[in-house]
Design a protein around this motif. Structure first.
Motif, PDB file in Angstrom:
ATOM      1  N   GLU A 148      -0.985   5.344   5.495  1.00 54.03           N
ATOM      2  CA  GLU A 148      -1.939   4.710   4.368  1.00 54.03           C
ATOM      3  C   GLU A 148      -0.955   4.581   3.229  1.00 54.03           C
ATOM      4  N   LEU A 149      -0.165   5.581   3.003  1.00 60.93           N
ATOM      5  CA  LEU A 149       0.753   5.472   1.832  1.00 60.93           C
ATOM      6  C   LEU A 149       1.770   4.348   1.827  1.00 60.93           C
ATOM      7  N   LEU A 150       2.188   4.302   3.164  1.00 60.39           N
ATOM      8  CA  LEU A 150       3.400   3.522   3.286  1.00 60.39           C
ATOM      9  C   LEU A 150       2.702   2.034   3.325  1.00 60.39           C
ATOM     10  N   ALA A 151       1.371   1.790   3.756  1.00 55.18           N
ATOM     11  CA  ALA A 151       0.813   0.449   3.907  1.00 55.18           C
ATOM     12  C   ALA A 151       0.623  -0.002   2.181  1.00 55.18           C
ATOM     13  N   ARG A 152       0.140   0.976   1.524  1.00 56.91           N
ATOM     14  CA  ARG A 152      -0.298   0.819   0.120  1.00 56.91           C
ATOM     15  C   ARG A 152       1.210   0.461  -0.638  1.00 56.91           C
ATOM     16  N   LEU A 153       2.013   1.135  -0.496  1.00 60.33           N
ATOM     17  CA  LEU A 153       3.489   0.851  -0.942  1.00 60.33           C
ATOM     18  C   LEU A 153       3.982  -0.542  -0.679  1.00 60.33           C
ATOM     19  N   ARG A 154       3.863  -0.930   0.606  1.00 68.04           N
ATOM     20  CA  ARG A 154       4.157  -2.139   0.957  1.00 68.04           C
ATOM     21  C   ARG A 154       3.627  -3.254   0.296  1.00 68.04           C
ATOM     22  N   ALA A 155       2.009  -3.012   0.170  1.00 64.57           N
ATOM     23  CA  ALA A 155       1.149  -3.981  -0.511  1.00 64.57           C
ATOM     24  C   ALA A 155       1.746  -4.050  -1.841  1.00 64.57           C
ATOM     25  N   GLN A 156       1.848  -2.876  -2.618  1.00 61.91           N
ATOM     26  CA  GLN A 156       2.194  -3.154  -3.968  1.00 61.91           C
ATOM     27  C   GLN A 156       3.640  -3.967  -4.169  1.00 61.91           C
ATOM     28  N   LEU A 157       4.553  -3.700  -3.197  1.00 65.66           N
ATOM     29  CA  LEU A 157       5.722  -4.311  -3.463  1.00 65.66           C
ATOM     30  C   LEU A 157       5.701  -5.847  -3.173  1.00 65.66           C
ATOM     31  N   ARG A 158       4.588  -6.230  -2.178  1.00 61.19           N
ATOM     32  CA  ARG A 158       4.394  -7.750  -1.823  1.00 61.19           C
ATOM     33  C   ARG A 158       3.937  -8.303  -3.107  1.00 61.19           C
ATOM     34  N   SER A 186      18.026   4.570 -16.471  1.00 60.10           N
ATOM     35  CA  SER A 186      19.686   4.400 -16.354  1.00 60.10           C
ATOM     36  C   SER A 186      19.905   2.939 -15.742  1.00 60.10           C
ATOM     37  N   SER A 187      21.011   2.307 -16.649  1.00 61.11           N
ATOM     38  CA  SER A 187      21.366   1.008 -15.999  1.00 61.11           C
ATOM     39  C   SER A 187      22.279   1.203 -14.588  1.00 61.11           C
ATOM     40  N   ALA A 188      22.543   2.358 -14.358  1.00 59.27           N
ATOM     41  CA  ALA A 188      23.383   2.551 -12.991  1.00 59.27           C
ATOM     42  C   ALA A 188      22.295   2.628 -12.008  1.00 59.27           C
ATOM     43  N   GLU A 189      21.061   2.904 -12.150  1.00 59.65           N
ATOM     44  CA  GLU A 189      20.045   2.871 -10.908  1.00 59.65           C
ATOM     45  C   GLU A 189      18.871   2.113 -11.153  1.00 59.65           C
ATOM     46  N   ARG A 190      18.560   1.727  -9.785  1.00 57.16           N
ATOM     47  CA  ARG A 190      17.301   0.645  -9.790  1.00 57.16           C
ATOM     48  C   ARG A 190      16.282   1.159  -8.790  1.00 57.16           C
ATOM     49  N   TYR A 191      15.201   1.020  -8.928  1.00 59.61           N
ATOM     50  CA  TYR A 191      14.141   1.313  -8.003  1.00 59.61           C
ATOM     51  C   TYR A 191      13.143   0.254  -7.590  1.00 59.61           C
ATOM     52  N   ASP A 192      12.915  -0.022  -6.752  1.00 57.62           N
ATOM     53  CA  ASP A 192      11.709  -1.050  -6.204  1.00 57.62           C
ATOM     54  C   ASP A 192      10.370  -0.497  -6.633  1.00 57.62           C
ATOM     55  N   ALA A 193      10.273   0.788  -6.359  1.00 59.26           N
ATOM     56  CA  ALA A 193       8.725   1.511  -6.703  1.00 59.26           C
ATOM     57  C   ALA A 193       9.186   2.721  -6.887  1.00 59.26           C
ATOM     58  N   ILE A 194       7.862   3.477  -7.574  1.00 57.73           N
ATOM     59  CA  ILE A 194       7.861   4.912  -8.052  1.00 57.73           C
ATOM     60  C   ILE A 194       6.851   5.642  -7.552  1.00 57.73           C
ATOM     61  N   ILE A 195       6.911   6.751  -6.791  1.00 61.98           N
ATOM     62  CA  ILE A 195       5.716   7.590  -6.163  1.00 61.98           C
ATOM     63  C   ILE A 195       5.558   8.762  -7.230  1.00 61.98           C
ATOM     64  N   GLY A 197      -1.162   3.060 -16.412  1.00 62.84           N
ATOM     65  CA  GLY A 197      -0.319   1.827 -15.878  1.00 62.84           C
ATOM     66  C   GLY A 197       0.035   2.001 -14.653  1.00 62.84           C
ATOM     67  N   ALA A 198      -0.682   2.945 -13.925  1.00 61.62           N
ATOM     68  CA  ALA A 198      -0.213   2.989 -12.412  1.00 61.62           C
ATOM     69  C   ALA A 198      -1.013   1.937 -11.693  1.00 61.62           C
ATOM     70  N   ASN A 199      -0.368   1.402 -10.592  1.00 57.05           N
ATOM     71  CA  ASN A 199      -0.723   0.395  -9.746  1.00 57.05           C
ATOM     72  C   ASN A 199      -1.805   0.848  -8.807  1.00 57.05           C
ATOM     73  N   ASP A 200      -1.599   2.042  -8.403  1.00 57.27           N
ATOM     74  CA  ASP A 200      -2.318   2.513  -7.399  1.00 57.27           C
ATOM     75  C   ASP A 200      -2.625   4.034  -7.464  1.00 57.27           C
ATOM     76  N   TYR A 201      -3.388   4.780  -7.037  1.00 61.20           N
ATOM     77  CA  TYR A 201      -3.716   6.271  -7.185  1.00 61.20           C
ATOM     78  C   TYR A 201      -4.065   6.664  -5.653  1.00 61.20           C
ATOM     79  N   ILE A 202      -3.644   7.653  -5.138  1.00 65.04           N
ATOM     80  CA  ILE A 202      -3.660   8.106  -3.964  1.00 65.04           C
ATOM     81  C   ILE A 202      -3.835   9.699  -4.010  1.00 65.04           C
ATOM     82  N   ALA A 203      -5.269  10.474  -3.583  1.00 63.34           N
ATOM     83  CA  ALA A 203      -5.269  11.642  -3.821  1.00 63.34           C
ATOM     84  C   ALA A 203      -4.853  12.613  -2.512  1.00 63.34           C
ATOM     85  N   LYS A 204      -3.966  13.617  -2.723  1.00 66.54           N
ATOM     86  CA  LYS A 204      -3.669  14.470  -1.604  1.00 66.54           C
ATOM     87  C   LYS A 204      -4.897  15.263  -1.408  1.00 66.54           C
TER      88      LYS A 204
END
Length: 134
Positions: A114-124, A47-56, A101-108
Motif C-alpha cells: 500500500e505504501l508503494l502504491a500510494r508513493l507511485r500515485a503521488q508521483l503520478r 542541497s543543490s547536489a541532491e534531488r529527490y522525487d519524493a520524501i517519506i 503540507g504533506a501529500n499523504d499520511y500513513i499510520a504504522k
C-alpha cells in the motif's frame, strides 16, 4: 514510470529505515536514500547536489517534529510529494500532518504494498502538475 527514482526516507528507527530502503529498491523502480534526523534531511533536500522525487517522513525525529520540517520545506518551495509515515494515527495528528503540507499520511503499522502504491500515485500526480521539473 522511469526506473531508479530517488526517494529520501527520513526516520530515526534504524530497523524500519533499513527495511524501507531494501523494499523501495528491490524492483529497481526507486533508489532510496536515508536520513535519521530532521537537520540532516533538510540539508540533503535543500542541497543543490541532491534531488529527490519524493520524501517519506516520520513525525518523531530526535531533533524535531517531522511536521515542522514539512512546513519548512514547503516554505522553501520544495514541492515534491511528502508522505508522512508515523505511529501517530489520531485524527488530530492526521489533520495536522496534512495541514503541514504533506501529500499523504500513513499510520504504522502499514502494509508495504500500500505504501508503494500510494508513493507511485503521488508521483503520478506530481508528474502531471506544473511543479514537476525534469
Amino acid at each position: 514510470m522511469s526506473g531508479e527514482r530517488p526517494i529520501l526516507v527520513v526516520d530515526d528507527d534504524d530497523t524500519l529505515r533499513a527495511m524501507l530502503l531494501e523494499q523501495l529498491t528491490v524492483d529497481g523502480e526507486f533508489v532510496a536514500h536515508e536520513s535519521a534526523t530532521a537537520r540532516d534531511a533538510e540539508a540533503r533536500i535543500t542541497s543543490s547536489a541532491e534531488r529527490y522525487d519524493a520524501i517519506i517522513l516520520d513525525i518523531g525525529l530526535p531533533d524535531g517534529d517531522g511536521r515542522d520540517l514539512c512546513v519548512r520545506l514547503r516554505q522553501l518551495g520544495i514541492k515534491v510529494p511528502i508522505i508522512i509515515l508515523t505511529g501517530s494515527d489520531e485524527e488530530a495528528d492526521v489533520v495536522r500532518g496534512l495541514d503541514s503540507g504533506a501529500n499523504d499520511y500513513i499510520a504504522k503499522p502499514f502494509r508495504m504494498a500500500e505504501l508503494l502504491a500510494r508513493l507511485r500515485a503521488q508521483l503520478r500526480i506530481f508528474e502531471n502538475s506544473e511543479d514537476a521539473v525534469f
